[in-house]
Motif scaffolding. Structure first.
Motif, PDB file in Angstrom:
ATOM      1  N   PRO A 144       1.168  -1.418   0.149  1.00  0.00           N
ATOM      2  CA  PRO A 144       0.259  -0.376   0.000  1.00  0.00           C
ATOM      3  C   PRO A 144       0.874   1.668   0.267  1.00  0.00           C
ATOM      4  CG  PRO A 144      -0.015  -0.546   2.255  1.00  0.00           C
ATOM      5  CD  PRO A 144       1.001  -2.133   1.506  1.00  0.00           C
ATOM      6  N   PRO A 145       0.159   2.116  -0.573  1.00  0.00           N
ATOM      7  CA  PRO A 145       0.787   3.715  -0.125  1.00  0.00           C
ATOM      8  C   PRO A 145       1.688   4.239   0.487  1.00  0.00           C
ATOM      9  CG  PRO A 145      -0.732   4.175  -1.268  1.00  0.00           C
ATOM     10  CD  PRO A 145      -1.319   2.554  -0.812  1.00  0.00           C
ATOM     11  N   ASN A 146       1.258   3.556   1.516  1.00  0.00           N
ATOM     12  CA  ASN A 146       1.782   4.037   3.064  1.00  0.00           C
ATOM     13  C   ASN A 146       3.134   3.188   3.209  1.00  0.00           C
ATOM     14  OD1 ASN A 146      -0.473   1.837   3.818  1.00  0.00           O
ATOM     15  ND2 ASN A 146      -0.016   3.438   6.220  1.00  0.00           N
ATOM     16  N   TRP A 147       3.816   2.606   2.275  1.00  0.00           N
ATOM     17  CA  TRP A 147       5.056   1.222   2.822  1.00  0.00           C
ATOM     18  C   TRP A 147       5.918   1.704   1.824  1.00  0.00           C
ATOM     19  CZ3 TRP A 147       3.018  -4.661   4.220  1.00  0.00           C
ATOM     20  CH2 TRP A 147       2.578  -4.864   5.350  1.00  0.00           C
ATOM     21  N   CYS A 148       5.449   2.560   1.250  1.00  0.00           N
ATOM     22  CA  CYS A 148       6.259   2.643  -0.170  1.00  0.00           C
ATOM     23  C   CYS A 148       7.313   3.583  -0.001  1.00  0.00           C
ATOM     24  CB  CYS A 148       5.666   3.601  -1.525  1.00  0.00           C
ATOM     25  SG  CYS A 148       4.917   2.025  -2.103  1.00  0.00           S
ATOM     26  N   HIS A 149       7.827   4.077  -0.380  1.00  0.00           N
ATOM     27  CA  HIS A 149       9.027   5.256  -0.231  1.00  0.00           C
ATOM     28  C   HIS A 149       9.174   5.963  -1.418  1.00  0.00           C
ATOM     29  CE1 HIS A 149      11.497   3.321   2.505  1.00  0.00           C
ATOM     30  NE2 HIS A 149      11.576   2.037   1.699  1.00  0.00           N
ATOM     31  N   ALA A 150       9.412   7.105  -2.064  1.00  0.00           N
ATOM     32  CA  ALA A 150       9.094   7.820  -2.977  1.00  0.00           C
ATOM     33  C   ALA A 150      10.411   7.927  -3.853  1.00  0.00           C
ATOM     34  CB  ALA A 150       8.794   9.215  -2.875  1.00  0.00           C
ATOM     35  N   HIS A 151      10.695   8.072  -5.336  1.00  0.00           N
ATOM     36  CA  HIS A 151      11.950   7.356  -5.342  1.00  0.00           C
ATOM     37  C   HIS A 151      12.148   8.154  -6.672  1.00  0.00           C
ATOM     38  CE1 HIS A 151      13.656   4.013  -3.386  1.00  0.00           C
ATOM     39  NE2 HIS A 151      12.873   4.269  -3.153  1.00  0.00           N
ATOM     40  N   HIS A 152      13.361   8.195  -7.404  1.00  0.00           N
ATOM     41  CA  HIS A 152      13.476   9.310  -8.812  1.00  0.00           C
ATOM     42  C   HIS A 152      13.714   7.916  -9.502  1.00  0.00           C
ATOM     43  CE1 HIS A 152      14.878  11.796  -5.804  1.00  0.00           C
ATOM     44  NE2 HIS A 152      15.094  13.177  -5.915  1.00  0.00           N
ATOM     45  N   VAL A 153      12.852   8.678 -10.871  1.00  0.00           N
ATOM     46  CA  VAL A 153      12.664   7.252 -12.197  1.00  0.00           C
ATOM     47  C   VAL A 153      13.750   7.454 -12.597  1.00  0.00           C
ATOM     48  CG1 VAL A 153      11.895   7.277 -14.681  1.00  0.00           C
ATOM     49  CG2 VAL A 153       9.811   8.170 -12.804  1.00  0.00           C
ATOM     50  N   LYS A 154      14.619   8.987 -12.914  1.00  0.00           N
ATOM     51  CA  LYS A 154      15.690   9.619 -13.288  1.00  0.00           C
ATOM     52  C   LYS A 154      16.629   9.978 -12.259  1.00  0.00           C
ATOM     53  CE  LYS A 154      18.988  12.403 -16.188  1.00  0.00           C
ATOM     54  NZ  LYS A 154      19.261  12.710 -16.759  1.00  0.00           N
ATOM     55  N   GLU A 155      17.268   8.816 -11.715  1.00  0.00           N
ATOM     56  CA  GLU A 155      18.358   8.917 -10.046  1.00  0.00           C
ATOM     57  C   GLU A 155      18.610  10.234  -9.829  1.00  0.00           C
ATOM     58  OE1 GLU A 155      20.766   5.496  -8.909  1.00  0.00           O
ATOM     59  OE2 GLU A 155      19.815   4.436 -10.472  1.00  0.00           O
ATOM     60  N   PHE A 156      18.726  10.972  -8.597  1.00  0.00           N
ATOM     61  CA  PHE A 156      18.872  11.906  -8.091  1.00  0.00           C
ATOM     62  C   PHE A 156      20.765  11.812  -8.601  1.00  0.00           C
ATOM     63  CE2 PHE A 156      20.481  14.745  -4.595  1.00  0.00           C
ATOM     64  CZ  PHE A 156      19.952  15.737  -4.980  1.00  0.00           C
ATOM     65  N   ALA A 157      21.308  10.400  -8.360  1.00  0.00           N
ATOM     66  CA  ALA A 157      22.527  10.702  -8.421  1.00  0.00           C
ATOM     67  C   ALA A 157      23.185  11.456 -10.013  1.00  0.00           C
ATOM     68  CB  ALA A 157      23.776   9.829  -8.268  1.00  0.00           C
ATOM     69  N   ASP A 158      21.898  11.187 -11.276  1.00  0.00           N
ATOM     70  CA  ASP A 158      22.212  11.496 -12.481  1.00  0.00           C
ATOM     71  C   ASP A 158      21.519  12.582 -12.553  1.00  0.00           C
ATOM     72  OD1 ASP A 158      23.836   8.457 -13.078  1.00  0.00           O
ATOM     73  OD2 ASP A 158      22.160   7.709 -13.202  1.00  0.00           O
ATOM     74  N   ARG A 159      21.155  13.430 -12.123  1.00  0.00           N
ATOM     75  CA  ARG A 159      20.651  14.669 -11.918  1.00  0.00           C
ATOM     76  C   ARG A 159      19.052  14.961 -12.533  1.00  0.00           C
ATOM     77  NH1 ARG A 159      23.578  18.062  -9.819  1.00  0.00           N
ATOM     78  NH2 ARG A 159      25.784  18.683 -10.441  1.00  0.00           N
ATOM     79  N   GLY A 160      18.724  13.524 -11.709  1.00  0.00           N
ATOM     80  CA  GLY A 160      17.056  13.243 -11.684  1.00  0.00           C
ATOM     81  C   GLY A 160      16.952  14.372 -11.010  1.00  0.00           C
ATOM     82  N   LYS A 161      15.740  15.466 -11.512  1.00  0.00           N
ATOM     83  CA  LYS A 161      14.670  16.111 -10.313  1.00  0.00           C
ATOM     84  C   LYS A 161      13.674  15.749  -9.792  1.00  0.00           C
ATOM     85  CE  LYS A 161      15.270  19.344 -14.514  1.00  0.00           C
ATOM     86  NZ  LYS A 161      14.346  19.833 -15.034  1.00  0.00           N
TER      87      LYS A 161
END
Length: 134
Positions: A107-124
């Motif tokens: 369910p949503p409250n078990w999930c983390h927010a993640h970057h599709v294009k990783e933050f380390a690769d300049r993902g916003k």
């Protein structure tokens, strides 16, 4: 792990709202971060951590990446807005409805927010580049 993470991250009196975890610094060479191989080091942890783990935790786990040059010199310490805000997490929960990994029904409250294009690769850090996953 999902249940434990949800408990640690829950905001008292605000069901479904997730708070950020405490920031930890991960020191890693720029060449390892760019290649996705090698290891880095977390504050107060004696064993090395894989680059893949550092990159994943940098999305949502409160890790600040301390990038090192080939001689151990500090090149940079993160960017200003890496973690998704409360409002962004709520929007991602509404859009994704829970974990987006194939076969995962968390369910949503078990999930983390993640970057599709990783933050380390300049993902916003914005809704267009975010998703929910366990």
């Amino acid at each position: 792990m999902g249940l434990l993470s949800a408990g640690v991250r829950s905001s008292e009196g605000q069901p479904g709202i997730m708070r950020s975890l405490t920031a930890v610094v991960a020191a890693i060479r720029l060449s390892d971060l760019d290649s996705g191989s090698g290891v880095g080091w977390l504050d107060d942890v004696e064993e090395p951590v894989s680059t893949a783990s550092i990159r994943e935790q940098a999305c949502d786990g409160g890790i600040k990446i301390l990038t090192l040059g080939s001689h151990g010199e500090v090149l940079k310490l993160g960017r200003t807005q890496r973690l998704f805000s409360r409002q962004q997490r709520l929007a991602l929960a509404a859009v994704d409805g829970g974990c987006i990994w194939n076969g995962c029904h968390a369910p949503p409250n078990w999930c983390h927010a993640h970057h599709v294009k990783e933050f380390a690769d300049r993902g916003k850090t914005n809704i267009d580049n975010g998703t929910s996953r366990q």
